[in-house]
Scaffold this motif. Structure first.
Motif, PDB file in Angstrom:
ATOM      1  N   ILE A   1       0.845  -1.207   0.000  1.00 14.56           N
ATOM      2  CA  ILE A   1       0.000   0.000   0.000  1.00 14.56           C
ATOM      3  C   ILE A   1       0.876   1.251   0.000  1.00 14.56           C
ATOM      4  O   ILE A   1       0.628   2.198  -0.759  1.00 14.56           O
ATOM      5  CB  ILE A   1      -0.943  -0.005   1.222  1.00 14.56           C
ATOM      6  CG1 ILE A   1      -1.963  -1.144   1.088  1.00 14.56           C
ATOM      7  CG2 ILE A   1      -1.672   1.322   1.357  1.00 14.56           C
ATOM      8  CD1 ILE A   1      -2.809  -1.362   2.329  1.00 14.56           C
ATOM      9  N   LYS A   2       1.916   1.252   0.870  1.00 12.50           N
ATOM     10  CA  LYS A   2       2.809   2.428   0.952  1.00 12.50           C
ATOM     11  C   LYS A   2       3.474   2.683  -0.399  1.00 12.50           C
ATOM     12  O   LYS A   2       3.612   3.819  -0.849  1.00 12.50           O
ATOM     13  CB  LYS A   2       3.878   2.195   2.032  1.00 12.50           C
ATOM     14  CG  LYS A   2       3.345   2.059   3.446  1.00 12.50           C
ATOM     15  CD  LYS A   2       2.910   3.387   4.026  1.00 12.50           C
ATOM     16  CE  LYS A   2       4.081   4.121   4.627  1.00 12.50           C
ATOM     17  NZ  LYS A   2       3.660   5.325   5.351  1.00 12.50           N
ATOM     18  N   TYR A   3       3.881   1.559  -1.053  1.00 10.83           N
ATOM     19  CA  TYR A   3       4.581   1.700  -2.326  1.00 10.83           C
ATOM     20  C   TYR A   3       3.630   2.263  -3.385  1.00 10.83           C
ATOM     21  O   TYR A   3       3.962   3.214  -4.102  1.00 10.83           O
ATOM     22  CB  TYR A   3       5.116   0.326  -2.749  1.00 10.83           C
ATOM     23  CG  TYR A   3       5.665   0.300  -4.161  1.00 10.83           C
ATOM     24  CD1 TYR A   3       4.937  -0.254  -5.207  1.00 10.83           C
ATOM     25  CD2 TYR A   3       6.922   0.841  -4.427  1.00 10.83           C
ATOM     26  CE1 TYR A   3       5.447  -0.254  -6.484  1.00 10.83           C
ATOM     27  CE2 TYR A   3       7.426   0.840  -5.704  1.00 10.83           C
ATOM     28  CZ  TYR A   3       6.677   0.287  -6.753  1.00 10.83           C
ATOM     29  OH  TYR A   3       7.185   0.298  -8.015  1.00 10.83           O
ATOM     30  N   GLU A   4       2.421   1.668  -3.497  1.00 11.25           N
ATOM     31  CA  GLU A   4       1.458   2.130  -4.504  1.00 11.25           C
ATOM     32  C   GLU A   4       1.008   3.563  -4.213  1.00 11.25           C
ATOM     33  O   GLU A   4       0.764   4.356  -5.118  1.00 11.25           O
ATOM     34  CB  GLU A   4       0.239   1.194  -4.521  1.00 11.25           C
ATOM     35  CG  GLU A   4       0.543  -0.207  -5.077  1.00 11.25           C
ATOM     36  CD  GLU A   4       0.910  -0.159  -6.561  1.00 11.25           C
ATOM     37  OE1 GLU A   4       0.479   0.783  -7.256  1.00 11.25           O
ATOM     38  OE2 GLU A   4       1.634  -1.046  -7.032  1.00 11.25           O
ATOM     39  N   LYS A   5       0.910   3.882  -2.916  1.00 14.66           N
ATOM     40  CA  LYS A   5       0.477   5.225  -2.511  1.00 14.66           C
ATOM     41  C   LYS A   5       1.494   6.283  -2.958  1.00 14.66           C
ATOM     42  O   LYS A   5       1.140   7.352  -3.447  1.00 14.66           O
ATOM     43  CB  LYS A   5       0.337   5.248  -0.987  1.00 14.66           C
ATOM     44  CG  LYS A   5      -0.036   6.589  -0.391  1.00 14.66           C
ATOM     45  CD  LYS A   5      -0.252   6.432   1.108  1.00 14.66           C
ATOM     46  CE  LYS A   5      -0.455   7.774   1.781  1.00 14.66           C
ATOM     47  NZ  LYS A   5       0.722   8.591   1.795  1.00 14.66           N
TER      48      LYS A   5
ATOM     49  N   ALA B   1      11.778   2.200  -9.584  1.00 15.60           N
ATOM     50  CA  ALA B   1      11.282   2.203  -8.210  1.00 15.60           C
ATOM     51  C   ALA B   1      12.235   1.440  -7.285  1.00 15.60           C
ATOM     52  O   ALA B   1      12.508   1.857  -6.154  1.00 15.60           O
ATOM     53  CB  ALA B   1       9.893   1.568  -8.155  1.00 15.60           C
ATOM     54  N   GLN B   2      12.758   0.305  -7.782  1.00 18.03           N
ATOM     55  CA  GLN B   2      13.690  -0.476  -6.964  1.00 18.03           C
ATOM     56  C   GLN B   2      14.994   0.281  -6.733  1.00 18.03           C
ATOM     57  O   GLN B   2      15.552   0.285  -5.637  1.00 18.03           O
ATOM     58  CB  GLN B   2      13.970  -1.822  -7.644  1.00 18.03           C
ATOM     59  CG  GLN B   2      12.765  -2.764  -7.624  1.00 18.03           C
ATOM     60  CD  GLN B   2      13.018  -4.022  -8.442  1.00 18.03           C
ATOM     61  OE1 GLN B   2      13.586  -3.940  -9.538  1.00 18.03           O
ATOM     62  NE2 GLN B   2      12.573  -5.158  -7.938  1.00 18.03           N
ATOM     63  N   ILE B   3      15.473   0.927  -7.808  1.00 18.43           N
ATOM     64  CA  ILE B   3      16.713   1.722  -7.660  1.00 18.43           C
ATOM     65  C   ILE B   3      16.470   2.869  -6.693  1.00 18.43           C
ATOM     66  O   ILE B   3      17.319   3.183  -5.840  1.00 18.43           O
ATOM     67  CB  ILE B   3      17.181   2.265  -9.032  1.00 18.43           C
ATOM     68  CG1 ILE B   3      17.616   1.079  -9.943  1.00 18.43           C
ATOM     69  CG2 ILE B   3      18.312   3.262  -8.875  1.00 18.43           C
ATOM     70  CD1 ILE B   3      17.952   1.481 -11.354  1.00 18.43           C
ATOM     71  N   GLU B   4      15.288   3.478  -6.791  1.00 22.99           N
ATOM     72  CA  GLU B   4      14.962   4.591  -5.877  1.00 22.99           C
ATOM     73  C   GLU B   4      14.931   4.087  -4.429  1.00 22.99           C
ATOM     74  O   GLU B   4      15.443   4.750  -3.520  1.00 22.99           O
ATOM     75  CB  GLU B   4      13.612   5.188  -6.261  1.00 22.99           C
ATOM     76  CG  GLU B   4      13.214   6.376  -5.366  1.00 22.99           C
ATOM     77  CD  GLU B   4      11.837   6.911  -5.724  1.00 22.99           C
ATOM     78  OE1 GLU B   4      11.365   7.782  -4.994  1.00 22.99           O
ATOM     79  OE2 GLU B   4      11.253   6.466  -6.736  1.00 22.99           O
TER      80      GLU B   4
END
Length: 836
Positions: free
Chosen positions: A77-81, A648-651
């Motif tokens: 949820i945090k990631y999608e948010k 997103a993974q690199i971030e």
């Protein structure tokens, strides 16, 4: 330690033969039966323990699976948010709920999501399309389920709850269920998942059946192995008994030879590995015994050399001759290979060099010292009273004269100091094998302390001797001279201890005026009355044959009853009536005694402080290594897998590296500042300044971290508030305390800085509305012996050093610091600093 010289070889040989040929098989059978019984008993106990472990592990594993599922959904949820920051919150929530609906809980149920007000968003793994509120939902035992969820959600890390609930798609009555709950505060969501105890019990039952079968099989195999083992050993004993006896005789022959001549056993001539192992153990014993014998011999040689100094102390009164005698004595038996002793004058300037065993290097060293070209160990010894250890002599002190003909030697150097006066520098060469030995180092320190005291006594004796000669040369003027002596008490008395002379210094040291002392006896003034007869006997002996000691230390009493420590020296004089008078020269050493006691106490405190800090820096070293391992691990992922990573993974990896780097930098900065306070390299330079501008400067420095958590930052400080302190130290204190408050504050929390005047002090407080500190942890915050760290509200890692550094800096500025907190309701750190 085993004394191998007294080992009875014949007894050993006979005992082993008797075991091999008479009783070995019987013992083997008995041991096998005992082993079998023990094995059955052990298997039974292991079965009970295994079943208990299975129950505990299964319950823990199931609970952990539920917790991991909730944590995964929470992270999802945090990631999608955060992935779509510009979408309206409502749309974003609906989108995420639809994604979650498609995620099947892979254990025994579905994920559920409720709002803080009781509205169900996802129920049984599906979006609740028709409004449903479960705020007052209870189980068949009357447990208010949603209120349990709400209480668990209030905890920052979530919690487990238990209640009764009906299985999905089942018609049976409700079953006991364990659920894990965690809150998403910004959306007021409660995320949860659960597992039924009946499912856990079923798994445990299956595991018990498998375990019981396995244990029975293992027990049968054990019985078979023991029976086969007994049969095989019986034939092996019969076949190899003669060979073993022959090998044993060879081993005992080697062992006997080795034990008497310290020769190592040649295990290559032995065939059986068991005897080779015995040879290894025997060789270790032989080597250790030889090493111990060599060390004892070496220490005894040094002690003999030191003992030979006693005759030198009695005979020699010239410190230069004494110094050369010391060097010669120290290398007599070869305990030390060479030595040099440089005498210094009262201004710490080079005066004389004595040496032994240096060969031609002695004259070269003397020439260097005369030209003020001092070597490394000489310079280091002038700076510190600690023992100077030079391990790699050729590298650390190139051309060191101590090397001589044995370049593998090491060097000890120490200054000879007593009562704050440095009399010289002593250096010796030590065999490399004993260089790191603590007994060796302590022995050399003790030697240096004794030599320092002897040089001090020589100086005192020489001074006293000069004074005595001067007094004899001016007998007619002695009373006038004695009267003018300001720091040496001079008093004369006859054989009955009656005082005949009493100078001004005597009045000052003992408290009695000249009128009170003259004609009175010393036992009524300063000496213990019960020892009067003893003193009179000593005086008579001194008058008769001069056997009274030339000087000694003594405890006497002052007029006010207090004890005074003095050093006494005696001088015999005959007055014009040819009556003998004894004069005492007394120096008050009470303060010196106090200094010595204070020095001992200081040394003990220093040892304790160093042990604490060694432990402290050991822990800090671990905390510095761990973040770098993390950073290297992330960097390795980017280097090797960069093509397979999305943005997103690199971030996310970058964010982890950034956070870890920041934490490590904070630790290193605090460690550097703290170490400077401990070593005295940081100087406190107080000045008067307005504090509000410094607070603003610190706020700008930490602004990004404050805004990241949307913290309401309040500064309740007057523009006119000023303090008297070191500006740089004040900035470090503020930075650490505000960073601490940010770390433990929740999203949209509040931090308030307040300053108020309290008499001659300014009381400054930093208060946050975060998670607070448990009562039992408050005493750990400023304790050097305890490294106390906790994770922040966003899992930020603390250094454990910031508060200790703050305490050091506040106290250096004549202030105090403390903390007040109620767990779950925030924390307040308060410190005071002077106004002037």
């Amino acid at each position: 330690m085993l004394n191998i010289h007294n080992f009875d070889m014949t007894f050993l040989n006979k005992s082993i033969k008797r075991i091999l040929f008479s009783h070995f098989f019987l013992i083997l059978v008995l041991l096998s039966i005992l082993f079998l019984i023990s094995g059955i008993f052990l298997v039974y106990n292991l079965q009970k323990k295994e079943i208990k472990i299975i129950e505990e592990n299964t319950l823990f594993s199931e609970k952990q699976l539920v917790k991991n599922q909730v944590e995964n959904i929470y992270d999802f949820i945090k990631y999608e948010k955060e992935k779509s920051p510009n979408l309206p919150e409502e749309i974003k929530q609906q989108y995420i709920l639809k994604l979650i609906e498609r995620i099947r809980f892979n254990h025994n149920g579905y994920i559920f999501i409720n709002k803080f007000n009781g509205d169900a968003l996802i129920y049984d793994g599906k979006i609740v399309k028709k409004h449903k509120n479960i705020y007052n939902l209870t189980d068949n035992n009357g447990v208010e389920i949603f209120k349990l969820e709400l209480n668990a959600a209030k905890k920052p890390k979530g919690d487990f709850i238990e209640y009764s609930f009906k299985k999905m798609g089942a018609d049976e009555k409700p079953e006991h269920k364990i659920s894990y709950i965690k809150a998403l505060p910004e959306w007021e969501w409660i995320i949860g998942a659960g597992v039924y105890k009946s499912d856990i019990s079923e798994k445990i039952k299956k595991q018990k059946i498998i375990t019981n079968k396995t244990i029975v099989n293992e027990l049968l195999i054990l019985i078979i192995i023991i029976i086969v083992f007994i049969i095989i050993v019986y034939y092996v004993i019969a076949l190899f008994s003669k060979k073993i006896e022959k090998e044993l005789n060879i081993f005992l022959s080697f062992f006997k030879n080795a034990s008497h001549k310290y020769k190592l056993i040649n295990k290559e001539k032995l065939k059986y590995k068991e005897f080779k192992k015995l040879a290894d153990y025997a060789n270790i014993i032989i080597a250790e015994e030889k090493k111990s014998k060599d060390k004892i011999l070496h220490i005894n040689n040094i002690l003999k050399d030191i003992q030979s100094l006693n005759e030198l102390i009695i005979k020699v009164k010239d410190k230069k001759i004494f110094a050369q005698g010391v060097c010669d004595s120290l290398i007599k038996t070869g305990g030390y290979k060479s030595s040099w002793l440089a005498l210094l004058d009262k201004n710490r300037e080079f005066e004389f060099l004595a040496n032994a065993g240096l060969y031609d290097n002695g004259s070269l060293l003397l020439n260097d010292f005369k030209n003020n070209n001092f070597n490394k160990c000489f310079k280091e010894a002038l700076k510190t009273s600690e023992l100077i250890l030079i391990k790699d002599v050729e590298k650390e002190c190139r051309g060191c004269p101590l090397l001589g003909k044995e370049p593998e030697n090491r060097a000890y150097t120490i200054r000879l100091e007593y009562s704050g006066i440095i009399y010289g520098i002593l250096s010796v060469s030590v065999p490399a094998i004993y260089f790191d030995d603590k007994d060796e180092q302590n022995l050399f320190k003790k030697l240096s302390a004794d030599l320092s005291f002897i040089l001090y006594n020589l100086e005192i004796e020489n001074k006293n001797k000069e004074a005595e000669l001067a007094l004899i040369a001016s007998e007619k003027k002695y009373r006038t001279l004695f009267e003018r002596v300001s720091n040496v008490a001079v008093f004369g008395f006859n054989k009955d201890l009656e005082v005949t002379f009493w100078n001004k210094a005597s009045e000052q040291i003992f408290g009695y005026s000249k009128e009170e002392a003259i004609g009175n006896t010393l036992d009524k003034l300063i000496f213990p009355a019960q020892k009067k007869s003893e003193y009179i006997n000593n005086v008579n002996n001194f008058l008769k044959n001069g056997t009274y000691p030339p000087y000694n230390e003594r405890e006497v009493r002052h007029k006010n009853g207090k004890q005074v420590s003095i050093i006494l020296n005696y001088f015999l004089f005959k007055n014009p009536d040819d009556e003998p008078e004894i004069f005492n020269f007394a120096v008050d050493i009470s303060k010196r005694k106090e200094y010595e006691e204070a020095l001992k106490k200081s040394e003990q405190e220093l040892l304790e402080s160093n042990a604490t800090k060694d432990k402290f820096f050991s822990i800090i070293g671990h905390d510095i290594r761990s973040p770098f391992n993390s950073i290297i691990g992330f960097a390795d992922i980017i280097r090797n897998d960069v093509d397979s990573l999305d943005a997103a993974q690199i971030e996310k990896i970058g964010e982890s590296i950034y956070n870890t780097g920041n934490t490590t930098l904070e630790l290193i900065n605090n460690l550097i500042e703290w170490s400077r306070t401990q070593t005295g390299r940081i100087e406190c330079k107080p000045e008067k300044f307005f504090i509000k501008s410094i607070i603003g400067k610190t706020y700008n420095l930490l602004k990004n971290n404050i805004e990241k958590k949307s913290i309401n930052f309040i500064i309740d400080v007057s523009d006119e508030t000023r303090i008297y302190a070191d500006v740089t130290m004040f900035e470090i204190i503020l930075r650490n305390l505000i960073s601490n408050a940010i770390k433990f504050s929740f999203q949209n929390g509040t931090i308030k800085i307040k300053a108020e005047e309290d008499k001659a002090l300014i009381k400054i407080s930093i208060e946050d509305s975060g998670i607070g500190i448990k009562k039992e942890d408050l005493d750990k915050l400023f304790n050097n012996n305890i490294i106390h760290t906790t994770r922040g509200t966003n899992n930020e890692k603390g250094t454990g050093l910031g508060l200790i550094l703050c305490k050091e800096l506040v106290e250096m500025n004549n202030g105090k610091i403390w903390a007040e907190s109620e767990y779950g309701k925030g924390c307040k750190f308060i410190f005071t600093l002077p106004v002037d």
